[in-house]
Design an enzyme around this catalytic site. Sequence first.
Site, mmCIF file in Angstrom:
data_model
loop_
_atom_site.group_PDB
_atom_site.id
_atom_site.type_symbol
_atom_site.label_atom_id
_atom_site.label_comp_id
_atom_site.label_asym_id
_atom_site.label_seq_id
_atom_site.Cartn_x
_atom_site.Cartn_y
_atom_site.Cartn_z
ATOM 1 N N SER A 24 0.802 -1.231 0.000
ATOM 2 C CA SER A 24 0.000 0.000 0.000
ATOM 3 C C SER A 24 0.836 1.283 0.000
ATOM 4 O O SER A 24 0.517 2.218 -0.754
ATOM 5 C CB SER A 24 -0.967 -0.012 1.184
ATOM 6 N N ALA A 50 -11.974 -11.917 2.993
ATOM 7 C CA ALA A 50 -11.817 -11.820 1.533
ATOM 8 C C ALA A 50 -12.972 -12.519 0.829
ATOM 9 O O ALA A 50 -13.507 -12.024 -0.172
ATOM 10 C CB ALA A 50 -10.477 -12.427 1.122
ATOM 11 N N LYS A 99 -9.462 -5.614 10.678
ATOM 12 C CA LYS A 99 -10.567 -5.064 9.882
ATOM 13 C C LYS A 99 -11.908 -5.089 10.623
ATOM 14 O O LYS A 99 -12.790 -4.303 10.344
ATOM 15 C CB LYS A 99 -10.699 -5.828 8.555
ATOM 16 N N GLY A 131 -13.400 -20.479 0.890
ATOM 17 C CA GLY A 131 -13.065 -19.635 2.029
ATOM 18 C C GLY A 131 -14.302 -18.940 2.555
ATOM 19 O O GLY A 131 -15.318 -18.833 1.844
ATOM 20 N N ASP A 148 -12.777 -3.587 -0.411
ATOM 21 C CA ASP A 148 -12.312 -4.877 -0.942
ATOM 22 C C ASP A 148 -13.268 -5.439 -2.004
ATOM 23 O O ASP A 148 -12.835 -5.970 -3.024
ATOM 24 C CB ASP A 148 -12.157 -5.908 0.189
ATOM 25 N N ASN A 194 -11.851 -1.523 5.774
ATOM 26 C CA ASN A 194 -10.428 -1.480 5.391
ATOM 27 C C ASN A 194 -9.961 -0.059 5.067
ATOM 28 O O ASN A 194 -8.780 0.154 4.812
ATOM 29 C CB ASN A 194 -10.152 -2.409 4.195
ATOM 30 N N GLY A 203 -13.669 -16.189 5.119
ATOM 31 C CA GLY A 203 -13.154 -15.079 5.917
ATOM 32 C C GLY A 203 -13.494 -13.744 5.270
ATOM 33 O O GLY A 203 -14.436 -13.646 4.467
HETATM 34 P P1 NAP Z 1 -9.167 -14.832 6.927
HETATM 35 O O1 NAP Z 1 -10.324 -13.975 7.274
HETATM 36 O O2 NAP Z 1 -8.182 -15.210 7.972
HETATM 37 O O3 NAP Z 1 -9.724 -16.174 6.245
HETATM 38 C C1 NAP Z 1 -8.867 -17.208 5.874
HETATM 39 C C2 NAP Z 1 -9.634 -18.262 5.098
HETATM 40 O O4 NAP Z 1 -8.706 -19.266 4.645
HETATM 41 C C3 NAP Z 1 -10.686 -18.980 5.942
HETATM 42 O O5 NAP Z 1 -11.768 -19.325 5.130
HETATM 43 C C4 NAP Z 1 -9.917 -20.224 6.400
HETATM 44 O O6 NAP Z 1 -10.752 -21.314 6.689
HETATM 45 C C5 NAP Z 1 -9.141 -20.534 5.141
HETATM 46 N N1 NAP Z 1 -7.964 -21.360 5.407
HETATM 47 C C6 NAP Z 1 -6.830 -20.978 6.043
HETATM 48 N N2 NAP Z 1 -5.957 -21.996 6.086
HETATM 49 C C7 NAP Z 1 -6.569 -23.043 5.480
HETATM 50 C C8 NAP Z 1 -6.179 -24.398 5.219
HETATM 51 N N3 NAP Z 1 -4.979 -24.860 5.580
HETATM 52 N N4 NAP Z 1 -7.036 -25.201 4.550
HETATM 53 C C9 NAP Z 1 -8.243 -24.719 4.158
HETATM 54 N N5 NAP Z 1 -8.678 -23.464 4.384
HETATM 55 C C10 NAP Z 1 -7.849 -22.640 5.039
HETATM 56 O O7 NAP Z 1 -8.284 -14.156 5.791
HETATM 57 P P2 NAP Z 1 -8.782 -13.218 4.590
HETATM 58 O O8 NAP Z 1 -8.541 -11.797 4.926
HETATM 59 O O9 NAP Z 1 -10.151 -13.633 4.200
HETATM 60 O O10 NAP Z 1 -7.714 -13.597 3.452
HETATM 61 C C11 NAP Z 1 -7.818 -14.799 2.723
HETATM 62 C C12 NAP Z 1 -6.888 -14.764 1.522
HETATM 63 O O11 NAP Z 1 -7.243 -13.688 0.660
HETATM 64 C C13 NAP Z 1 -5.429 -14.533 1.893
HETATM 65 O O12 NAP Z 1 -4.638 -15.318 1.042
HETATM 66 C C14 NAP Z 1 -5.204 -13.060 1.621
HETATM 67 O O13 NAP Z 1 -3.874 -12.781 1.271
HETATM 68 C C15 NAP Z 1 -6.124 -12.845 0.426
HETATM 69 N N6 NAP Z 1 -6.601 -11.453 0.297
HETATM 70 C C16 NAP Z 1 -6.313 -10.785 -0.834
HETATM 71 C C17 NAP Z 1 -6.758 -9.493 -1.004
HETATM 72 C C18 NAP Z 1 -6.433 -8.755 -2.269
HETATM 73 O O14 NAP Z 1 -6.652 -7.535 -2.320
HETATM 74 N N7 NAP Z 1 -5.951 -9.433 -3.283
HETATM 75 C C19 NAP Z 1 -7.512 -8.864 0.003
HETATM 76 C C20 NAP Z 1 -7.788 -9.587 1.171
HETATM 77 C C21 NAP Z 1 -7.324 -10.888 1.311
HETATM 78 P P3 NAP Z 1 -11.327 -21.519 8.185
HETATM 79 O O15 NAP Z 1 -12.518 -20.619 8.293
HETATM 80 O O16 NAP Z 1 -11.657 -22.948 8.228
HETATM 81 O O17 NAP Z 1 -10.225 -21.134 9.132
#
Ligand code: NAP
Length: 298
Positions: A22, A136, A71, A132, A107, A92, A134
């Site tokens: 950022s 995102a 967040k 997923g 987002d 965010n 979470g």
């Molecule tokens: P988060 O709220 O922590 O959610 C993580 C997600 O991943 C949950 O659904 C979790 O499942 C799942 N997960 C984690 N480890 C896992 C595993 N070993 N096997 C299966 N599922 C697993 O994180 P988030 O903010 O949503 O981010 C998720 C992804 O999106 C990350 O890779 C992040 O870098 C990316 N992202 C990208 C952007 C962008 O602008 N490009 C923006 C935000 C996020 P459980 O619920 O079972 O724990």
Amino acid sequence: MQITGRTRVYGILGHPLRHTLSPAMHNAAFEALGLDCVYVPLPVAVDSFDQVAGGLSGMGLAGFNVTMPYKEQILPHLDDVASYAQIAGAVNTVQCVGGKLVGYNTDGRGFMAALERDAEFTVRGVQAIVLGAGGAACAAVLSMALSGARRITIVNRTPERAEQLAERVSGRFESVEVSVASPHEDLSVHAAAATLVVNATSVGMLDSPGMPIPAELLRPDQLVVDMIYEPRETDLLRTAASLGAKTMNGLGMLVYQAANAFEIWTEIQPPVDIMREAARGALAEFEAARARVKATTA
Ligand code: NAP
């Protein structure tokens, strides 16, 4: 860049922030437009966040971003929250106006802009699988529901989180049917109908390599999106591309969410291409640094 007492200060609150792109994006945009503004990382330790957030309105910041893991935790510290961010339950981007903190969530708009502008994909009427549940995933599901997707299947390791996300969307948007599935069940029926597959899990990140969905469920007529941008090509994207599917990583989403935040703060059209180039440049520097560490430890 010359910083004076008049310079407007923006920043990002999160932990850790070593790999944030950022500052590169926003400072490049400020410089390109000749704005007397600066954007700095503001790392906050987990046990200090509420104390820091409680004093933010008095700090004289012009605005700030909030990233993992804060967040949701920022919400009680805000004076007002835009309706989309309220539904998402996460903020965010915060604008500081007259000592008041107003929260937004860019987002979802970032995700949709990447789909529409970069992948030239129309969401209206489509069926999609979102991996997923979470923050995102919430951004993807909400923005697709708002844009008229027909059916979204949420697949998550922890079923309760998938159910909670589905409940957040169901009933608010008439056109969309949201269902929940387990990664352990046979997903072939869902996959057969889906022309969009979105990975919003952490599976595929540098410290968590692997496939978030079996390769057999991917097809050449699908757009496969991975929200991860580091690495640029995850196992999912590599596999999908080898099967003939169209692919897109998360860098576009990151750039457009930043561009949207920039517009909220400055009310100026953001220089998206400059922000994208800055993000790519910063990412290349992280990659080079990692390669150097690998070479010295080999
Ligand atoms: P988060 O709220 O922590 O959610 C993580 C997600 O991943 C949950 O659904 C979790 O499942 C799942 N997960 C984690 N480890 C896992 C595993 N070993 N096997 C299966 N599922 C697993 O994180 P988030 O903010 O949503 O981010 C998720 C992804 O999106 C990350 O890779 C992040 O870098 C990316 N992202 C990208 C952007 C962008 O602008 N490009 C923006 C935000 C996020 P459980 O619920 O079972 O724990």
